[in-house]
Design a protein around this motif. Sequence first.
Motif, PDB file in Angstrom:
ATOM      1  N   VAL A 254       0.728  -0.991  -0.039  1.00 40.55           N
ATOM      2  CA  VAL A 254       0.176   0.041  -0.001  1.00 40.55           C
ATOM      3  C   VAL A 254       0.926   0.979  -0.021  1.00 40.55           C
ATOM      4  O   VAL A 254       1.981   1.269   0.716  1.00 40.55           O
ATOM      5  CB  VAL A 254      -0.931   0.063   1.286  1.00 40.55           C
ATOM      6  N   ILE A 255       0.587   2.110  -0.940  1.00 42.72           N
ATOM      7  CA  ILE A 255       1.351   3.387  -1.191  1.00 42.72           C
ATOM      8  C   ILE A 255       0.672   4.695  -0.706  1.00 42.72           C
ATOM      9  O   ILE A 255      -0.674   4.840  -1.156  1.00 42.72           O
ATOM     10  CB  ILE A 255       1.988   3.446  -2.482  1.00 42.72           C
ATOM     11  N   PHE A 256       1.203   5.451   0.167  1.00 42.97           N
ATOM     12  CA  PHE A 256       0.338   6.739   0.582  1.00 42.97           C
ATOM     13  C   PHE A 256       1.196   7.809   0.115  1.00 42.97           C
ATOM     14  O   PHE A 256       2.407   7.766  -0.006  1.00 42.97           O
ATOM     15  CB  PHE A 256       0.162   6.826   1.944  1.00 42.97           C
ATOM     16  N   ASP A 257       0.713   8.952  -0.344  1.00 44.61           N
ATOM     17  CA  ASP A 257       1.250  10.202  -0.549  1.00 44.61           C
ATOM     18  C   ASP A 257       1.026  11.037   0.694  1.00 44.61           C
ATOM     19  O   ASP A 257       0.271  11.962   0.649  1.00 44.61           O
ATOM     20  CB  ASP A 257       0.282  10.998  -1.820  1.00 44.61           C
ATOM     21  N   LEU A 258       1.938  10.697   1.372  1.00 49.43           N
ATOM     22  CA  LEU A 258       2.171  11.306   2.777  1.00 49.43           C
ATOM     23  C   LEU A 258       3.693  11.639   3.010  1.00 49.43           C
ATOM     24  O   LEU A 258       4.821  10.819   2.524  1.00 49.43           O
ATOM     25  CB  LEU A 258       1.895  10.436   3.941  1.00 49.43           C
ATOM     26  N   PRO A 259       4.216  12.608   3.705  1.00 48.28           N
ATOM     27  CA  PRO A 259       5.307  12.992   3.967  1.00 48.28           C
ATOM     28  C   PRO A 259       6.193  12.023   4.835  1.00 48.28           C
ATOM     29  O   PRO A 259       7.574  11.679   4.774  1.00 48.28           O
ATOM     30  CB  PRO A 259       5.531  14.204   5.077  1.00 48.28           C
ATOM     31  N   GLY A 260       5.542  10.920   5.387  1.00 44.36           N
ATOM     32  CA  GLY A 260       6.211   9.936   6.206  1.00 44.36           C
ATOM     33  C   GLY A 260       5.192   8.727   6.636  1.00 44.36           C
ATOM     34  O   GLY A 260       3.965   9.383   6.934  1.00 44.36           O
ATOM     35  N   ALA A 261       5.601   7.687   7.397  1.00 45.56           N
ATOM     36  CA  ALA A 261       4.680   6.706   7.677  1.00 45.56           C
ATOM     37  C   ALA A 261       3.862   6.940   8.973  1.00 45.56           C
ATOM     38  O   ALA A 261       2.884   6.741   9.080  1.00 45.56           O
ATOM     39  CB  ALA A 261       5.674   5.359   7.846  1.00 45.56           C
ATOM     40  N   GLU A 262       4.635   8.028   9.628  1.00 49.76           N
ATOM     41  CA  GLU A 262       3.888   8.123  10.950  1.00 49.76           C
ATOM     42  C   GLU A 262       2.674   9.047  10.896  1.00 49.76           C
ATOM     43  O   GLU A 262       1.815   9.166  11.729  1.00 49.76           O
ATOM     44  CB  GLU A 262       5.242   8.896  11.987  1.00 49.76           C
ATOM     45  N   HIS A 263       2.690   9.720   9.337  1.00 49.19           N
ATOM     46  CA  HIS A 263       1.390  10.524   9.197  1.00 49.19           C
ATOM     47  C   HIS A 263       0.241   9.817   9.097  1.00 49.19           C
ATOM     48  O   HIS A 263      -0.841  10.400   9.359  1.00 49.19           O
ATOM     49  CB  HIS A 263       1.889  11.303   7.991  1.00 49.19           C
ATOM     50  N   LEU A 264       0.323   8.566   9.040  1.00 52.49           N
ATOM     51  CA  LEU A 264      -0.775   7.678   8.904  1.00 52.49           C
ATOM     52  C   LEU A 264      -1.747   7.892   9.927  1.00 52.49           C
ATOM     53  O   LEU A 264      -2.913   7.936  10.146  1.00 52.49           O
ATOM     54  CB  LEU A 264      -0.312   6.326   8.531  1.00 52.49           C
ATOM     55  N   ALA A 265      -1.203   7.649  11.486  1.00 51.36           N
ATOM     56  CA  ALA A 265      -1.950   7.690  12.484  1.00 51.36           C
ATOM     57  C   ALA A 265      -2.370   8.786  12.851  1.00 51.36           C
ATOM     58  O   ALA A 265      -3.209   9.326  13.489  1.00 51.36           O
ATOM     59  CB  ALA A 265      -1.316   6.659  13.419  1.00 51.36           C
ATOM     60  N   TYR A 266      -1.532  10.030  12.558  1.00 54.00           N
ATOM     61  CA  TYR A 266      -1.353  11.187  13.011  1.00 54.00           C
ATOM     62  C   TYR A 266      -2.458  11.973  12.415  1.00 54.00           C
ATOM     63  O   TYR A 266      -3.122  12.603  12.832  1.00 54.00           O
ATOM     64  CB  TYR A 266      -0.207  11.817  12.531  1.00 54.00           C
ATOM     65  N   ARG A 267      -2.937  11.706  11.067  1.00 53.14           N
ATOM     66  CA  ARG A 267      -3.905  12.302  10.244  1.00 53.14           C
ATOM     67  C   ARG A 267      -5.448  11.551  10.391  1.00 53.14           C
ATOM     68  O   ARG A 267      -6.310  11.679   9.310  1.00 53.14           O
ATOM     69  CB  ARG A 267      -3.593  12.423   8.710  1.00 53.14           C
ATOM     70  N   TRP A 268      -5.594  10.779  11.234  1.00 54.20           N
ATOM     71  CA  TRP A 268      -6.682  10.001  11.700  1.00 54.20           C
ATOM     72  C   TRP A 268      -7.532   9.493  10.520  1.00 54.20           C
ATOM     73  O   TRP A 268      -8.701   9.725  10.502  1.00 54.20           O
ATOM     74  CB  TRP A 268      -7.583  11.237  12.095  1.00 54.20           C
TER      75      TRP A 268
END
Length: 426
Positions: free
Chosen positions: A395-409
């Motif tokens: 799975v690929i996300f357009d996010l600055p880093g993996a930790e943003h995943l949980a941070y952005r709810w």
Amino acid sequence: MAGGSGGPSLRADLLLTGFSEAATLAGPPGPRRGEALGELSIVEDAAIACDRGTVVWVGPERRLHREVRPRSGARRRSFPGGVALPGFVDAHTHVLFAGSRESEIGRKVRGESYLSIAASGGGLYRTVRETRAASPQLLFSEARARLTRMLSWGTTSAEVKSGYCLDLEGELKLLRLLPRLARATGMTLVPTFLGGHAYPPGAEGEHEGYLRELIDRMIPRVAEERLARFCDVFCEKGFFSAEESERVLRAGLAHGMGAKIHADEFSVTGGAGVAARLPAVSADHLLETPASDRDALARAGVIAVLLPVTPMASLASSRSLGREMADQGVAVALGSDLSPNSWVESMPMVLGHAVHGGRLTPSEAIVASTVNAAYASGLGGVAGEIVPGRRADLVIFDLPGAEHLAYRWGTYPPKAVFLAGREVLP
Ligand code: ZN
């Protein structure tokens, strides 16, 4: 890895490049706990090479052309600045059901509990009536739609329980759908027999009769048809006692099914203790588990599957004991608990709750929803990591880093999802 005279010998038919980071989750075999629970094994400026549906190489992109030789006609996809993760493994779902229970939210808001709604013939018993009445075709098409939405949020593998028919033919009807659903969606689905979800309507006062039905008829039949990898039971006040749960799970073990248990969701019922004694592969929910039982889980190597959305959906006051479990050295995994009580199809949403409610760190939540969830689902060494030899579920996300995943709810959908190297999204 470079070949002797003719350049690299490693061949690939799919090259994925441009990632700012790939969280590979590479590490020693076994579920991660302690320090390792927060270790993502990040490769920066990463590329991933796959061949015939399998990951063959992951590393810094600058080494890719030296170490991997593309096959003629190889596909190339670039995700500039993107983050690559193993596809999520959802370690606890009840995908197979008919109907819905939105009308009960108002009752829960006004203070009625999950248990009292069930006792009045609603809740789980309402779903049992609707699921018994539903045709296999209807159940198949509704479950397929749910699984497809889960996939669109990055879930590539899921454990799926039966448990909304509570009679032999009905439970077989549900479990027989899973191989078809796996073929139709391409997802890896792990079947669990949950005939012990509740005593069926009319048998509430007749525990011994239904226990004998489970142990003498249903479990042997499910095993004979090889329909389930695990056996599970709902250990809770008003449902199965610790002693009854242990009898059911020991029957499952005797027939080759690993043990799982719904434990301590609403009250301390001893379910975590049963899990440690057997030992079970996982104990799930664990909202009320006392510290001594958490210790027992850690010592026995039982994985705690936390379902952090469920207390929100049940409008209960508890929260998942994520931090407490992690600090006591328990291997923690995550599941959605997708069901008519807790209708959540997005693992990024689950990660948000695991961090903000369960107090796992974002990295711990990622480990818990990938490699540890794989071990909790019997997929250890098969799913949950981006390492050579594994199925290319990504799975690929357009996010600055993996930790943003949980941070952005959980509001950030994946940019792409790959199932065995096949791009299924967008
Ligand atoms: Zn459940």
